[in-house]
Enzyme design. Structure first.
Site, PDB file in Angstrom:
ATOM      1  N   GLY A 115       5.187  19.398   8.302  1.00 32.97           N
ATOM      2  CA  GLY A 115       6.342  19.057   7.493  1.00 32.97           C
ATOM      3  C   GLY A 115       7.104  20.338   7.206  1.00 32.97           C
ATOM      4  N   LYS A 135      -4.276  19.199   4.401  1.00 38.80           N
ATOM      5  CA  LYS A 135      -2.866  19.583   4.289  1.00 38.80           C
ATOM      6  C   LYS A 135      -2.815  20.986   3.698  1.00 38.80           C
ATOM      7  CE  LYS A 135       1.500  18.230   2.071  1.00 38.80           C
ATOM      8  NZ  LYS A 135       2.295  17.132   1.514  1.00 38.80           N
ATOM      9  N   ASP A 230      11.037  10.603  -1.729  1.00 34.93           N
ATOM     10  CA  ASP A 230      11.142  10.965  -0.307  1.00 34.93           C
ATOM     11  C   ASP A 230      10.493   9.898   0.561  1.00 34.93           C
ATOM     12  OD1 ASP A 230      12.042  12.465   1.809  1.00 34.93           O
ATOM     13  OD2 ASP A 230      10.424  13.938   1.736  1.00 34.93           O
TER      14      ASP A 230
END
Ligand code: ADP
Ligand code: MG
Length: 398
Positions: A115, A135, A230
């Site tokens: 991302g 992540k 988002d």
């Protein structure tokens, strides 16, 4: 009677180019960039990745820096199992309830996602053999805002508890490097990859099933006062049973009606951004997530994003072409400057755009994609409609 889906194509998320575009054009500020917003109750500013200032005592739940015993291990200190560099930089509450894990206890198998602000790896827990997603969030102690922003993502994830929301399984750190990994269950795919599989359109029951799950997850977020801000295909992860989980709370916010404070309008990826945000509203609500959900419902039927604008102005024009030009009442009600009025008058284009979609979805689409956020209803009310009722809640087999 599940709906059988084909194998996943290993396509890259189309949103990656958009993320780049978003930054280039200033739609999302780089981490640490500041903007409007007030000072929190205790005088401390907390700024997220788009630079929004939040109250440390609403988003952070009365943050206090009370840390427990320090134990010296080699050259570096450990506090309650966490590296000192971490406890020195995040509020204690962020870490409570989480089990400290070492990044060394995982084998990284592959990079599965990238991302704007993170890299995501498929990894194996060396102790249990479990496959997880790590992540890796950018962590720079020289940028206090970036650290606080990351802390907020973790705290919001800890507040959420729903089958359609990704759950944070733990935090892994590396003692010597400033590396922080959020540990999640590994998810096979995401909705944008599924939608963009060449030659493989989603069926109506599949779309309804994903929509039901998306709205259920959103209902939970909104019930506990969290705006995701988002919602887009690459942030909706899908596991091998077809279970959808809302992920990436990096732009999420806890909305606090009292005292009301201005929110940044620089949120949501452009193609999924509600008109009130494009028009600069700072007192928006759940309608911004519902608009994005409407864009995704139409995208699932169309097989491609329905409003891929390249600039904010083009995006607004695409929206006005779909919804019709705003009325005088709209400008007054939304308290927005009239300078954004489109030069030409558009009639609503819902029939042209959605005429080929099943008629049962038409009402929900026009409700969610309404210019006026108050007509979009709520995730709970959308769940009562034919399209997303529990009746369609059949898991998909992938
Ligand atoms: P960013 O804030 O950088 O956008 P995300 O949380 O959206 O980070 O993750 C980026 C991408 O990584 C996602 O779009 C998805 O493709 C992949 N990803 C994220 N979480 C997982 C997970 N739990 N399992 C598998 N892939 C994931
Ligand atoms: Mg993301």
């Amino acid at each position: 009677m599940g709906c059988v889906q084909g194998k996943y194509a290993s396509t890259n998320s189309p949103s990656r180019g958009l993320d780049k575009l978003k930054q280039e054009h200033g739609y999302a500020a780089k981490r640490g960039e500041k903007e409007d917003g007030g000072v929190a109750g205790n005088g401390e500013k907390v700024v997220n990745r788009v630079g929004e200032t939040v109250r440390s005592n609403d988003a952070n739940g009365n943050v206090s820096q009370k840390h427990a015993s320090k134990k010296i291990v080699g050259d570096d200190q450990v506090v309650d199992g966490w590296p000192k560099w971490l406890v020195d930089n995040v509020p204690f509450e962020v870490l409570s309830g989480l089990v400290p894990k070492s990044a060394d206890s995982y084998d990284k198998l592959a990079k599965v996602g990238q991302g704007t602000y993170s890299n995501v790896y498929k990894a194996r827990d060396k102790d249990t053999g479990k496959i997880v997603a790590l992540k890796k969030v950018r962590f720079n102690t020289a940028e206090p805002e970036s650290v606080k922003f990351m802390a907020r993502e973790i705290m919001i994830l800890q507040r959420l508890n729903h089958p359609n929301i990704i759950s944070l399984e733990g935090l892994a750190t590396s003692r010597m490097q400033y590396s922080l990994y959020l540990v999640f269950d590994f998810m096979q795919s995401d909705l944008s990859k599924i939608i963009s599989r060449p030659g493989d359109r989603l069926t109506e029951p599949q779309i309804k099933c994903y929509m039901q799950q998306l709205l259920s997850g959103l209902e939970h977020c909104h019930e506990i006062g969290i705006l995701h801000r988002d919602i887009k295909g690459s942030n909706l992860l899908i596991d091998s049973n077809g279970v959808l989980k809302i992920a990436d709370f990096g732009l999420a916010n806890i909305f606090n009606p009292k005292p009301k404070r201005p929110l940044t309008s620089r949120v949501v990826t452009l193609w999924y951004r509600a008109p009130e945000l494009l028009l600069g509203s700072t007192d928006y609500g759940v309608g911004v997530d519902l608009w994005s959900a409407g864009c995704l419902l139409a995208e699932m039927f169309a097989g491609r994003p329905i409003m891929p604008g390249r600039t904010e102005v083009e995006q607004l024009h695409r929206i006005f072409k779909l919804c019709g030009s705003p009325s005088e009442e709209y400008w007054k009600k939304m308290k927005l400057p009239a300078s954004f009025r489109p030069p030409q008058h558009y009639k609503p284009g819902y029939y042209e755009e959605f005429g080929d979609f099943p008629s049962s979805s038409f009402d929900l689409l026009t409700m969610l994609l309404n210019l006026d956020p108050s007509y979009r209803g709520t995730a709970a009310s959308a769940l009562q409609t034919e399209v997303s009722s529990k009746h369609h809640f059949i898991y998909l087999y992938i």
